[in-house]
Design an enzyme around this catalytic site. Structure first.
Site, PDB file in Angstrom:
ATOM      1  N   GLY A  32       0.762  -1.189  -0.096  1.00  0.00           N
ATOM      2  CA  GLY A  32       0.110   0.076  -0.055  1.00  0.00           C
ATOM      3  C   GLY A  32       0.934   1.293   0.155  1.00  0.00           C
ATOM      4  N   GLY A  37       5.507   4.011  -8.866  1.00  0.00           N
ATOM      5  CA  GLY A  37       6.320   2.830  -9.149  1.00  0.00           C
ATOM      6  C   GLY A  37       5.475   1.153  -8.971  1.00  0.00           C
ATOM      7  N   HIS A  38       4.536   1.384  -7.933  1.00  0.00           N
ATOM      8  CA  HIS A  38       3.508   0.443  -7.842  1.00  0.00           C
ATOM      9  C   HIS A  38       2.636   0.168  -9.081  1.00  0.00           C
ATOM     10  CE1 HIS A  38       4.073   1.267  -3.552  1.00  0.00           C
ATOM     11  NE2 HIS A  38       4.284   0.050  -3.409  1.00  0.00           N
ATOM     12  N   ILE A 177      10.876   3.238 -10.720  1.00  0.00           N
ATOM     13  CA  ILE A 177      10.593   4.335 -11.290  1.00  0.00           C
ATOM     14  C   ILE A 177      10.944   5.669 -10.257  1.00  0.00           C
ATOM     15  CG2 ILE A 177       8.484   5.680 -11.628  1.00  0.00           C
ATOM     16  CD1 ILE A 177       8.819   3.418 -13.297  1.00  0.00           C
ATOM     17  N   SER A 187       7.076   4.148  -0.729  1.00  0.00           N
ATOM     18  CA  SER A 187       5.982   4.535   0.276  1.00  0.00           C
ATOM     19  C   SER A 187       6.625   5.349   1.406  1.00  0.00           C
ATOM     20  CB  SER A 187       5.442   3.435   0.799  1.00  0.00           C
ATOM     21  OG  SER A 187       4.816   2.452  -0.342  1.00  0.00           O
TER      22      SER A 187
END
Ligand code: AMP
Length: 283
Positions: A32, A37-38, A177, A187
């Site tokens: 989360g 990037g995710h 990224i 995160s």
């Protein structure tokens, strides 16, 4: 239409239906606090597989430091919104009780990978990573799964699982990224002030410095010393490690030669936030 699933039994039911339709599944596990990037992983999965499953789960088993776990950023509502807007098919958001209702008895040990880089600095971390990834592989039965190069050693650990357990899952390693400053998106960056984020960009700068020196024929010890000096001179940044290793095995290189594929790996702490980054180069 995206489906948000919170229970293991609902996920199993849904995967059963997807599998019955002979559909390929791409898995993107995350903790989360999503960033580009995710989302790049989700995008790749959507391109290659019929159904994309993203998981949002801050996995307690992979935190060797309780404070780090408590501090980990949580932005579930906006994460779900982002995944829906990307057209992610299944968003699995379980609680820790749902996943670890029964504490696993299995312990995973990844041999020499436990004693180098992240393994050495975060004892027990890869056992936790291995457990959750195996659980997600079992639950989702993906055709392929996406992981970021930022966690390069994690990718080697997961490749080891796939190899040693003969899992029929295609693993995809996705590029890192970065912010405009070069700082790898993470995160954990959410926990840094703007000033500290600027300081953190020094990690990437040091990796680039080492890359350029190696590419122009620099000796390993000299390059390493320069990179470490570069980072040690930054106030408020505590370097944990800077290493030049074989890009495949991640074992330390004593000397570097033309044709070598190397990973330059660094970990540093800024304002109590631990960050990692790496670059892969070929000499
Ligand atoms: P995390 O939520 O940090 O566990 O990361 C979930 C997945 O996203 C992992 O496979 C990470 O390697 C990947 N990832 C994290 N940061 C980036 C990034 N900046 N670029 C590409 N992939 C990333």
């Amino acid at each position: 239409m995206s489906q948000i699933i919170r229970s293991v039994s609902d996920l199993k039911n849904e995967i059963y239906k997807v599998k019955a339709a002979n559909t390929s599944i791409g898995l993107v596990p995350t903790m989360g606090a999503l960033h580009q990037g995710h989302l790049s992983l989700v995008q790749m999965s959507k391109k290659h597989y019929d159904v994309t499953v993203a998981t949002i789960f801050v996995n307690p088993a992979q935190f060797n430091n309780k404070e780090d776990l408590l501090k980990y950023p949580k932005t579930e509502a906006s994460d779900i919104k982002m995944l829906i807007s990307m057209g992610c098919d299944i968003i699995f958001v379980p609680t820790a009780a749902e996943i670890y209702g029964e504490e696993p008895l299995v312990k995973l040990n990844f041999g020499y990978l436990e004693n180098i880089l992240e393994g050495k600095h975060r004892p027990g971390h890869f056992n936790g990573v291995g457990l959750i990834v195996m659980k997600f592989f079992g639950l989702v039965q993906p055709t392929g799964a996406y992981f970021g190069q930022k966690d390069l050693q994690q990718f080697r650990v997961i490749s080891t699982l796939v190899r040693d357990f003969d899992l029929s899952i295609n693993l995809h390693l996705a590029p890192i990224i970065r912010e405009v400053s070069g700082l790898a998106m993470s995160s954990r960056n959410l926990k840094l002030s703007k000033t500290d984020q600027k300081k953190a960009a020094a990690i990437y700068a040091s990796l680039e410095l080492a890359k350029n020196q190696l590419l122009s024929g620099g000796k390993k010890e000299v390059v390493l010393k320069n990179a470490i000096n570069h980072l040690s001179s930054k106030s408020g940044l505590k370097l944990e490690y800077f290493e030049i290793v074989d890009a495949e095995t991640l074992k330390e290189k004593t000397t570097v030669n033309e044709g070598d594929r190397l990973a330059l790996c660094a970990a540093a702490i800024i304002a109590g936030v631990r960050l990692i980054d790496n670059i892969i180069i070929e000499l």
